[in-house]
Design an enzyme around this catalytic site. Structure first.
Site, PDB file in Angstrom:
ATOM      1  N   SER A  61       0.836  -1.201   0.000  1.00  0.00           N
ATOM      2  CA  SER A  61       0.000   0.000   0.000  1.00  0.00           C
ATOM      3  C   SER A  61       0.866   1.245   0.000  1.00  0.00           C
ATOM      4  O   SER A  61       2.068   1.193   0.240  1.00  0.00           O
ATOM      5  CB  SER A  61      -0.884   0.014   1.243  1.00  0.00           C
ATOM      6  OG  SER A  61      -0.087   0.286   2.378  1.00  0.00           O
ATOM      7  N   LYS A  62       0.213   2.361  -0.255  1.00  0.00           N
ATOM      8  CA  LYS A  62       0.903   3.638  -0.245  1.00  0.00           C
ATOM      9  C   LYS A  62       1.537   3.881   1.128  1.00  0.00           C
ATOM     10  O   LYS A  62       2.623   4.420   1.236  1.00  0.00           O
ATOM     11  CB  LYS A  62      -0.107   4.735  -0.578  1.00  0.00           C
ATOM     12  CG  LYS A  62       0.454   6.130  -0.475  1.00  0.00           C
ATOM     13  CD  LYS A  62      -0.528   7.129  -1.038  1.00  0.00           C
ATOM     14  CE  LYS A  62      -0.376   8.537  -0.523  1.00  0.00           C
ATOM     15  NZ  LYS A  62       0.618   8.826   0.470  1.00  0.00           N
ATOM     16  N   ARG A  63       0.823   3.436   2.162  1.00  0.00           N
ATOM     17  CA  ARG A  63       1.361   3.634   3.521  1.00  0.00           C
ATOM     18  C   ARG A  63       2.697   2.902   3.738  1.00  0.00           C
ATOM     19  O   ARG A  63       3.572   3.393   4.425  1.00  0.00           O
ATOM     20  CB  ARG A  63       0.341   3.203   4.581  1.00  0.00           C
ATOM     21  CG  ARG A  63      -0.354   4.401   5.216  1.00  0.00           C
ATOM     22  CD  ARG A  63      -1.508   3.990   6.060  1.00  0.00           C
ATOM     23  NE  ARG A  63      -2.590   3.473   5.234  1.00  0.00           N
ATOM     24  CZ  ARG A  63      -3.195   2.306   5.409  1.00  0.00           C
ATOM     25  NH1 ARG A  63      -2.822   1.500   6.376  1.00  0.00           N
ATOM     26  NH2 ARG A  63      -4.167   1.935   4.609  1.00  0.00           N
ATOM     27  N   ASP A 114       5.356   5.103   2.324  1.00  0.00           N
ATOM     28  CA  ASP A 114       5.662   6.242   3.197  1.00  0.00           C
ATOM     29  C   ASP A 114       6.493   5.774   4.387  1.00  0.00           C
ATOM     30  O   ASP A 114       7.450   6.426   4.796  1.00  0.00           O
ATOM     31  CB  ASP A 114       4.366   6.890   3.704  1.00  0.00           C
ATOM     32  CG  ASP A 114       3.586   7.527   2.562  1.00  0.00           C
ATOM     33  OD1 ASP A 114       4.205   7.785   1.513  1.00  0.00           O
ATOM     34  OD2 ASP A 114       2.372   7.752   2.716  1.00  0.00           O
TER      35      ASP A 114
END
Ligand code: GLU
Length: 511
Positions: free
Chosen positions: A266-268, A271
């Site tokens: 995921s994008k998380r 990050d």
């Protein structure tokens, strides 16, 4: 089964709901490889019938991403083609007749339930500890054309009541399906609900109807898409049957998994661990921004090579593949069923390999802006020569500048550890002698100069390591780095002598 004589036609059909995740890029890539390998067509269709989830800029982002990756479309929103338009919002008029056709053939029905009525049904079911499903158990009790008379249905439509057309899922049927990657799959329809196909309120089809109608009209032979669409496959099979259309073949690709632990990448995760999950930087309309492979310094070939191997295995030890090699070697049979774990270190490894293989001039062009940002003015030719000396040690383009910067600018300071170890009175005195030798040398050929200096050091019985490291500190600021004679020949004799003088002035004569 698709008939083997049909020309292969595949499509990438993203919904413009935000930045394209690398999983989506991989789907596009596999479609592209498959099309090219079979001499077929690759189509880009934008599925934008869900106006609630539409994000401005997303379509353009998708187009730019594919271009950066070198994935070329044969037909699509940009260049058009025989089945234009390729944006579903511009094909609105096409879908209603097909939804009505299904009502006429007894495969679908009108439903007039309002949002409030459906909400009440959901709440009631919840209160009883159940989940409401719009399916064969309720379709004859609710506000549908199966429960109402034809006259009532006509009246409601005529007076402008909102309606939807729902697919009439068979009550109890084993749907027999085939997937190129997953093999034979059987799902019973008992647990499947009656999906909405068309909504009068916005005069738009839902994904399922638009997707099947367009795949049919655009003569798609193979649907290659993410695993998250597997649950829709029984409905899609039944829609093809209801229409009496030839079905494409299906291949559902494995998920991309997080680097560690369970679940989808995921994008998380990006990050959290500091790696991009999008091809290009994405500046969202809400002002947030997410990093991209391009802006992080990945070469598109490295990115594509890395992605190709996330879920596909060539069956050999080969890891480095150009796009043409991928087109030759790719096969859906070798795509795995299980999820592919994303490895950010491997992504970096691929980039380092591609930097090594890249043309020096191209790399010089790429990093020219970074030199400029640092106030270093350098021609492409000079930058290319400098890069050639050090590129095996770079992972990202910025490393090329870090590693060559001192070829253009004198060291700003001297490494303390190196100085403590080598900048000693004996060595400094010998460096002064070596300076004279260098001054008299032409130093145009680094290897020859090196041989002459080494011979002289030996003849003097000086320590090679001590003296060469002292020289390196003076010229390069630290006792490690590329070949010192390559550095000297690159910066030129005048500059080398000047650096020795500056170092002597600033570091003194040594203890
Ligand atoms: N619009 C769907 C998506 O966003 C397409 C799924 C499919 O390829 O059928 O992924």
């Amino acid at each position: 089964m698709a008939d083997n004589n049909r020309k292969v036609r595949v499509r990438f059909a993203p919904s413009p709901t935000g930045a394209l995740h690398i999983g989506g890029v991989r789907t596009a890539l596999y479609n592209y490889l498959f099309a090219r390998q079979h001499g077929g067509d690759f189509i880009l269709r934008i599925e934008d019938t869900d106006s609630q989830r539409f994000v401005p800029g997303a379509e353009n982002y998708i187009i730019e991403s594919l271009k950066w990756c070198g994935i070329h479309t044969d037909e699509g929103v940009e260049q058009g083609g025989p089945h234009a338009p390729y944006r579903q919002s511009e094909r609105k008029e096409i879908y209603l007749q097909y939804a009505k056709q299904l009502v006429q053939s007894g495969n679908a029905y009108y439903a007039f339930d309002t949002a409030e009525q459906l909400d009440a049904l959901r709440k009631q079911a919840e209160a009883e500890g159940k989940t409401f499903a719009y399916d064969h158990t309720v379709r004859r009790q609710l506000q549908t054309s199966l429960a109402l008379t034809q006259q009532e249905v006509d009246e409601r439509i005529a007076r402008g009541d909102n309606w939807v057309i729902r697919f009439m899922m068979p009550e109890d049927e084993d749907v027999q399906m085939d997937d190129i990657i997953r093999g034979h799959i059987v799902i019973n329809t008992k647990t499947l609900d009656d999906k909405v196909l068309y909504k009068s309120a916005d005069q738009l089809p839902t994904y399922h109807l638009a997707n099947i109608v367009d795949d049919h009209l655009m003569e798609i032979t193979h649907v290659i898409r993410g695993e998250e669409w597997l649950p829709s496959l029984p409905l899609h099979y039944l829609l093809y049957r209801a229409f009496g259309w030839q079905r494409p073949e299906f291949a559902h690709l494995p998920l991309l998994l997080k680097p560690q632990g369970q679940g989808k990448l995921s994008k998380r995760d990006g990050d959290k661990f500091g790696f991009p999950v999008f091809p290009l930087q994405w500046d969202a309309p809400d002002g947030s921004s997410a990093m991209g492979y391009r802006e992080s310094g990945y070469l598109p070939e490295a990115f594509i090579n890395m992605l190709a191997l996330l879920g596909w295995n060539p069956g050999t030890e080969q890891e480095i593949f150009s796009m043409d090699e991928l087109i030759n070697a790719f096969s859906l049979d070798k795509v795995s069923k299980s999820g592919a774990r994303f490895n950010p270190d491997k992504a970096k490894w691929f980039n380092a390999q591609y930097i090594r293989m890249a043309d020096d001039q191209r790399l010089a062009q790429l990093v020219q802006p970074i030199y400029a940002q640092r106030g270093i003015s350098v021609t492409i030719d000079r930058a290319a020569q400098a890069i050639a000396l050090i590129k095996e040690r770079a992972t990202f383009p910025v490393d090329l500048v870090d590693l060559t910067q001192k070829l253009f600018v004198r060291p700003a300071d001297y490494d303390e550890k190196s100085v403590a170890k080598f900048w000693k009175a004996d060595n400094v005195a010998r460096l002064a002698e070596l300076r004279q030798l260098l001054e008299a040398d032409s130093i145009t050929d680094p290897a020859a100069a090196e041989a002459r200096v080494h011979e002289w050091i030996k003849s003097k019985d000086y320590s090679m390591g001590q003296l060469m490291n002292t020289l390196r500190i003076a010229i390069w600021g630290v006792s490690q780095g590329p070949s010192i004679f390559h550095i000297i020949s690159f910066i030129g004799k005048e500059e080398a002598l000047a650096r020795i003088d500056v170092a002597a002035a600033s570091l003194g004569q040594g203890a």
